[in-house]
Design a protein around this motif. Sequence first.
Motif, PDB file in Angstrom:
ATOM      1  N   PHE A 269     107.231  21.672  67.027  1.00  0.00           N
ATOM      2  CA  PHE A 269     106.916  21.155  65.620  1.00  0.00           C
ATOM      3  C   PHE A 269     107.248  22.523  64.690  1.00  0.00           C
ATOM      4  CE2 PHE A 269     103.991  18.840  68.544  1.00  0.00           C
ATOM      5  CZ  PHE A 269     104.774  17.494  68.314  1.00  0.00           C
ATOM      6  N   LYS A 270     107.385  21.801  63.272  1.00  0.00           N
ATOM      7  CA  LYS A 270     107.546  22.974  62.113  1.00  0.00           C
ATOM      8  C   LYS A 270     106.800  22.284  61.041  1.00  0.00           C
ATOM      9  CE  LYS A 270     111.671  20.595  60.133  1.00  0.00           C
ATOM     10  NZ  LYS A 270     112.962  21.051  59.619  1.00  0.00           N
ATOM     11  N   ARG A 271     106.397  23.299  60.053  1.00  0.00           N
ATOM     12  CA  ARG A 271     105.862  22.885  58.770  1.00  0.00           C
ATOM     13  C   ARG A 271     106.614  21.936  58.014  1.00  0.00           C
ATOM     14  NH1 ARG A 271     106.683  24.836  53.981  1.00  0.00           N
ATOM     15  NH2 ARG A 271     107.441  26.819  54.811  1.00  0.00           N
ATOM     16  N   LYS A 272     105.829  20.890  57.431  1.00  0.00           N
ATOM     17  CA  LYS A 272     106.890  19.917  56.635  1.00  0.00           C
ATOM     18  C   LYS A 272     107.470  20.536  55.596  1.00  0.00           C
ATOM     19  CE  LYS A 272     106.443  15.380  54.306  1.00  0.00           C
ATOM     20  NZ  LYS A 272     105.480  14.159  54.169  1.00  0.00           N
ATOM     21  N   GLY A 273     108.755  20.506  55.171  1.00  0.00           N
ATOM     22  CA  GLY A 273     109.336  21.154  54.457  1.00  0.00           C
ATOM     23  C   GLY A 273     109.999  22.507  54.526  1.00  0.00           C
ATOM     24  N   PHE A 274     109.761  23.029  55.808  1.00  0.00           N
ATOM     25  CA  PHE A 274     110.416  24.269  56.483  1.00  0.00           C
ATOM     26  C   PHE A 274     111.754  23.780  56.999  1.00  0.00           C
ATOM     27  CE2 PHE A 274     111.190  26.956  60.074  1.00  0.00           C
ATOM     28  CZ  PHE A 274     111.395  28.230  59.144  1.00  0.00           C
ATOM     29  N   SER A 275     112.864  24.735  56.911  1.00  0.00           N
ATOM     30  CA  SER A 275     113.992  24.485  57.435  1.00  0.00           C
ATOM     31  C   SER A 275     114.405  25.856  58.170  1.00  0.00           C
ATOM     32  CB  SER A 275     115.036  24.121  56.544  1.00  0.00           C
ATOM     33  OG  SER A 275     114.867  22.955  55.757  1.00  0.00           O
ATOM     34  N   PHE A 276     114.973  25.477  59.337  1.00  0.00           N
ATOM     35  CA  PHE A 276     115.375  26.937  60.110  1.00  0.00           C
ATOM     36  C   PHE A 276     116.808  27.325  59.736  1.00  0.00           C
ATOM     37  CE2 PHE A 276     112.473  25.046  63.162  1.00  0.00           C
ATOM     38  CZ  PHE A 276     111.856  25.977  63.736  1.00  0.00           C
TER      39      PHE A 276
ATOM     40  N   GLY B 187      94.779  21.398  54.048  1.00  0.00           N
ATOM     41  CA  GLY B 187      95.368  20.559  55.270  1.00  0.00           C
ATOM     42  C   GLY B 187      96.687  21.124  55.116  1.00  0.00           C
ATOM     43  N   LYS B 188      97.253  20.873  56.456  1.00  0.00           N
ATOM     44  CA  LYS B 188      98.597  21.078  56.856  1.00  0.00           C
ATOM     45  C   LYS B 188      99.441  20.176  57.651  1.00  0.00           C
ATOM     46  CE  LYS B 188     101.327  25.382  58.296  1.00  0.00           C
ATOM     47  NZ  LYS B 188     101.023  26.503  58.731  1.00  0.00           N
ATOM     48  N   THR B 189     100.877  19.678  57.309  1.00  0.00           N
ATOM     49  CA  THR B 189     101.294  18.849  58.003  1.00  0.00           C
ATOM     50  C   THR B 189     102.566  19.199  58.750  1.00  0.00           C
ATOM     51  OG1 THR B 189     100.923  17.226  56.429  1.00  0.00           O
ATOM     52  CG2 THR B 189     102.674  16.447  57.732  1.00  0.00           C
ATOM     53  N   TRP B 190     102.694  18.810  60.041  1.00  0.00           N
ATOM     54  CA  TRP B 190     103.633  19.161  60.893  1.00  0.00           C
ATOM     55  C   TRP B 190     104.513  18.034  61.434  1.00  0.00           C
ATOM     56  CZ3 TRP B 190     103.593  24.155  62.251  1.00  0.00           C
ATOM     57  CH2 TRP B 190     102.579  24.914  61.814  1.00  0.00           C
ATOM     58  N   VAL B 191     105.818  18.360  61.481  1.00  0.00           N
ATOM     59  CA  VAL B 191     106.911  17.256  61.879  1.00  0.00           C
ATOM     60  C   VAL B 191     107.691  18.187  63.032  1.00  0.00           C
ATOM     61  CG1 VAL B 191     107.073  16.177  59.564  1.00  0.00           C
ATOM     62  CG2 VAL B 191     108.623  18.090  60.236  1.00  0.00           C
ATOM     63  N   TRP B 192     108.494  17.260  63.404  1.00  0.00           N
ATOM     64  CA  TRP B 192     109.267  17.498  64.707  1.00  0.00           C
ATOM     65  C   TRP B 192     110.291  18.819  64.228  1.00  0.00           C
ATOM     66  CZ3 TRP B 192     108.669  16.541  69.810  1.00  0.00           C
ATOM     67  CH2 TRP B 192     107.839  15.324  70.021  1.00  0.00           C
ATOM     68  N   ALA B 193     110.423  19.752  65.046  1.00  0.00           N
ATOM     69  CA  ALA B 193     111.348  20.824  64.899  1.00  0.00           C
ATOM     70  C   ALA B 193     112.720  20.506  65.403  1.00  0.00           C
ATOM     71  CB  ALA B 193     111.069  22.174  65.279  1.00  0.00           C
ATOM     72  N   PHE B 194     113.181  19.553  64.629  1.00  0.00           N
ATOM     73  CA  PHE B 194     114.793  19.132  65.318  1.00  0.00           C
ATOM     74  C   PHE B 194     115.683  20.108  65.065  1.00  0.00           C
ATOM     75  CE2 PHE B 194     112.878  14.477  65.194  1.00  0.00           C
ATOM     76  CZ  PHE B 194     112.648  14.728  66.538  1.00  0.00           C
TER      77      PHE B 194
ATOM     78  N   ASN C 155     109.831  10.237  62.892  1.00  0.00           N
ATOM     79  CA  ASN C 155     109.405  10.254  61.659  1.00  0.00           C
ATOM     80  C   ASN C 155     107.912  10.326  61.715  1.00  0.00           C
ATOM     81  OD1 ASN C 155     112.003   9.729  60.241  1.00  0.00           O
ATOM     82  ND2 ASN C 155     111.806   7.726  60.787  1.00  0.00           N
ATOM     83  N   ASP C 156     107.367  10.778  62.673  1.00  0.00           N
ATOM     84  CA  ASP C 156     106.080  10.929  62.831  1.00  0.00           C
ATOM     85  C   ASP C 156     105.612  12.252  62.073  1.00  0.00           C
ATOM     86  OD1 ASP C 156     105.831   8.890  64.465  1.00  0.00           O
ATOM     87  OD2 ASP C 156     105.208   9.915  66.357  1.00  0.00           O
ATOM     88  N   GLU C 157     104.324  12.445  61.669  1.00  0.00           N
ATOM     89  CA  GLU C 157     103.870  13.604  60.876  1.00  0.00           C
ATOM     90  C   GLU C 157     102.310  13.714  61.418  1.00  0.00           C
ATOM     91  OE1 GLU C 157     103.884  13.224  56.793  1.00  0.00           O
ATOM     92  OE2 GLU C 157     106.277  12.918  56.942  1.00  0.00           O
ATOM     93  N   MET C 158     101.966  15.015  61.481  1.00  0.00           N
ATOM     94  CA  MET C 158     100.638  15.371  62.021  1.00  0.00           C
ATOM     95  C   MET C 158      99.815  16.157  61.018  1.00  0.00           C
ATOM     96  SD  MET C 158     101.645  16.150  66.092  1.00  0.00           S
ATOM     97  CE  MET C 158     102.159  17.631  65.554  1.00  0.00           C
ATOM     98  N   THR C 159      98.805  16.109  60.640  1.00  0.00           N
ATOM     99  CA  THR C 159      97.953  16.584  59.472  1.00  0.00           C
ATOM    100  C   THR C 159      96.812  17.213  60.056  1.00  0.00           C
ATOM    101  OG1 THR C 159      99.095  15.437  57.774  1.00  0.00           O
ATOM    102  CG2 THR C 159      97.303  16.808  57.353  1.00  0.00           C
ATOM    103  N   PHE C 160      96.402  18.587  59.787  1.00  0.00           N
ATOM    104  CA  PHE C 160      95.342  19.208  60.482  1.00  0.00           C
ATOM    105  C   PHE C 160      94.495  19.651  59.060  1.00  0.00           C
ATOM    106  CE2 PHE C 160      97.937  19.532  63.835  1.00  0.00           C
ATOM    107  CZ  PHE C 160      97.039  19.446  65.095  1.00  0.00           C
ATOM    108  N   ASN C 161      93.287  19.519  58.837  1.00  0.00           N
ATOM    109  CA  ASN C 161      92.537  20.167  58.000  1.00  0.00           C
ATOM    110  C   ASN C 161      91.011  20.469  58.370  1.00  0.00           C
ATOM    111  OD1 ASN C 161      90.416  18.117  56.613  1.00  0.00           O
ATOM    112  ND2 ASN C 161      92.333  16.767  56.706  1.00  0.00           N
ATOM    113  N   LEU C 162      90.535  21.108  57.628  1.00  0.00           N
ATOM    114  CA  LEU C 162      89.107  21.635  57.667  1.00  0.00           C
ATOM    115  C   LEU C 162      88.101  21.218  56.562  1.00  0.00           C
ATOM    116  CD1 LEU C 162      89.736  25.405  58.848  1.00  0.00           C
ATOM    117  CD2 LEU C 162      89.399  23.363  60.410  1.00  0.00           C
TER     118      LEU C 162
END
Length: 252
Positions: free
Chosen positions: A245-252, A128-135, A170-177
């Motif tokens: 969106f960006k990967r949760k935990g990633f910073s630009f 799985g991978k979680t995405w958050v807003w790329a603010f 504060n929304d989070e979106m998670t996709f997994n297979l």
Amino acid sequence: MKRFPLYILALAATCMHACEPYEKSVAPSGTEGIQLQFSVTQTQGYDNEVTLKSNTKGVIPYWDYVFGGTNQKDAVVIMPFAGDFYIKYYGYAGAIPKCDSVKVTVSQNDPKFFASPYWQLLTNGAAGKTWVWAFDAPDNSYFGVGPGDSPTPTWWVPSMAEMTGYGVVNDEMTFNLDKGLNYQLLHGGKNTNASFTFDPVNMTLKINGSDISNGEKTTYNILKLTADELSVVQQGDGWRKFWHFKRKGFSF
């Protein structure tokens, strides 16, 4: 043979080794005197592929292979996901069929179907991978509207105060297979579980039973999908609505 709907809703399914003893009996009622005879054979070296053979005389067969079904007497189907599943075999010779099942084990997600690297970029596979807003995106492109061919929302971008008012920051979106095309939206402290449809060729994404954060319940075109960024648009006639969106935990 029906096909299992993954991305364009098309993929068939099933799997197993040579005809094993029935693991359990399901709904054993049916026409008296009929003994079900069938085989479920998993392809060696590619256990996602399964051959189904009905050897029961005097019945109309039906196979339920978790991801779809077929009334073909003999069929070759694909089990797209890793895991343990029950393939059910029905023999119809009256109003009530006889049924039995075989437990099958698939060792990995189908390497042929999931060959596109975009599957991994979007979902990180079963993990799985979680995405958050790329603010913190440098171009302030987290949300808004722009021209139909623009890479960014140049016409309108809401302020952070407006985004906060939408209740989605504060929304989070998670996709997994993990045994399916699974999607989860965390919004307002509550999780909504759903599924998704993804086409890595035409680069489209649709959420089934939920939506992306602050979405429009539509099929989205993907502008960018990397290890760290997911940018989608709703394509209109001469305009686009943007979500970045960006990967949760990633910073630009």
